[in-house]
Design a protein around this motif. Structure first.
Motif, short mmCIF file in Angstrom:
data_model
loop_
_atom_site.label_atom_id
_atom_site.label_comp_id
_atom_site.label_asym_id
_atom_site.label_seq_id
_atom_site.Cartn_x
_atom_site.Cartn_y
_atom_site.Cartn_z
N THR A 124 -2.94 -3.58 -0.48
CA THR A 124 -4.22 -3.29 -1.09
C THR A 124 -4.48 -4.34 -2.16
O THR A 124 -3.54 -4.84 -2.79
CB THR A 124 -4.25 -1.86 -1.68
OG1 THR A 124 -5.55 -1.58 -2.17
CG2 THR A 124 -3.24 -1.68 -2.78
N ARG B 160 1.31 -3.91 4.92
CA ARG B 160 0.07 -3.20 4.63
C ARG B 160 -0.12 -3.27 3.11
O ARG B 160 0.72 -2.79 2.36
CB ARG B 160 0.16 -1.76 5.11
CG ARG B 160 0.16 -1.68 6.62
CD ARG B 160 0.22 -0.29 7.12
NE ARG B 160 -0.16 0.70 6.12
CZ ARG B 160 -0.20 1.99 6.33
NH1 ARG B 160 0.11 2.47 7.50
NH2 ARG B 160 -0.54 2.82 5.38
N ARG C 182 0.81 -1.21 0.00
CA ARG C 182 0.00 0.00 0.00
C ARG C 182 0.85 1.26 0.00
O ARG C 182 0.56 2.21 -0.70
CB ARG C 182 -0.94 0.00 1.20
CG ARG C 182 -1.85 1.18 1.20
CD ARG C 182 -2.92 1.02 2.19
NE ARG C 182 -3.74 2.25 2.13
CZ ARG C 182 -4.77 2.45 2.84
NH1 ARG C 182 -5.18 1.52 3.65
NH2 ARG C 182 -5.45 3.57 2.75
#
Length: 175
Positions: free
Chosen positions: A152, A150, A116
């Motif tokens: 997406t 992290r 991300r």
């Protein structure tokens, strides 16, 4: 020794934000596995879909392994990339899956993800391109490292694989 044949293709990808996509792939196995024939890694051609958001690659996969044990069952690592009009490449997603253990033909949809990054990195990615990438792409498959990232969601890679185990029953393994 028990043997495993994996024959199939990387059919294509869908759900990615851009066109001109290609896929880098590799099959990785543990220390008990030996590659007898076939290419353990490769890259598809760039596809530029005209009508829909589906990229078709139909890239063949044909590998033959021998093994002394089940530990380190083969995994398929995928990286989907975008190529712009200037020939620059940008990572769109990582994906990883275990080769199915059951014999037969398998149609697989592998979801992909990408790091991300921070808010300034995402803003720069939107206007300039590029974006965060893993320093070590092997971390995409390593569970302890992967779960700390992290990420997406990205698109989906579609595969069709035929799995042919041989002599597994002789060594007491039921697939």
């Amino acid at each position: 020794m028990a043997e495993l044949h994996v024959i199939g293709q990387i059919v294509g990808a869908s759900g990615f934000p851009g066109t001109s996509l290609f896929c880098k792939w590799g099959i990785h196995a543990g220390g008990a596995w030996k590659l007898l024939s076939g290419l353990p890694e490769g890259q598809t051609q760039v596809d530029q879909p005209q009508l829909d958001d589906v990229a078709y690659w139909c890239h063949p996969i044909d590998v033959h392994f021998a093994t002394k044990g089940l530990q380190g069952w083969p995994q398929l690592h995928l990286q989907v990339w975008h190529q712009d009009g200037f020939g620059r490449t940008e990572l769109y997603g990582y994906g990883c899956l275990h080769v199915p253990a059951a014999p037969g033909c398998h149609t697989i949809a592998c979801p992909t993800w990408r790091p991300r990054g921070s808010w300034p990195e995402r803003l720069a990615q939107r206007f300039v391109g590029g974006g965060p990438q893993l320093r070590q792409p092997q971390a995409a498959a390593a569970a302890p490292e992967r779960h700390r990232l992290r990420t997406t969601a990205a698109g989906t890679v579609h595969l069709r694989l035929g799995v042919l185990p041989r002599h597994f029953a002789r060594y007491g393994v039921e697939c």
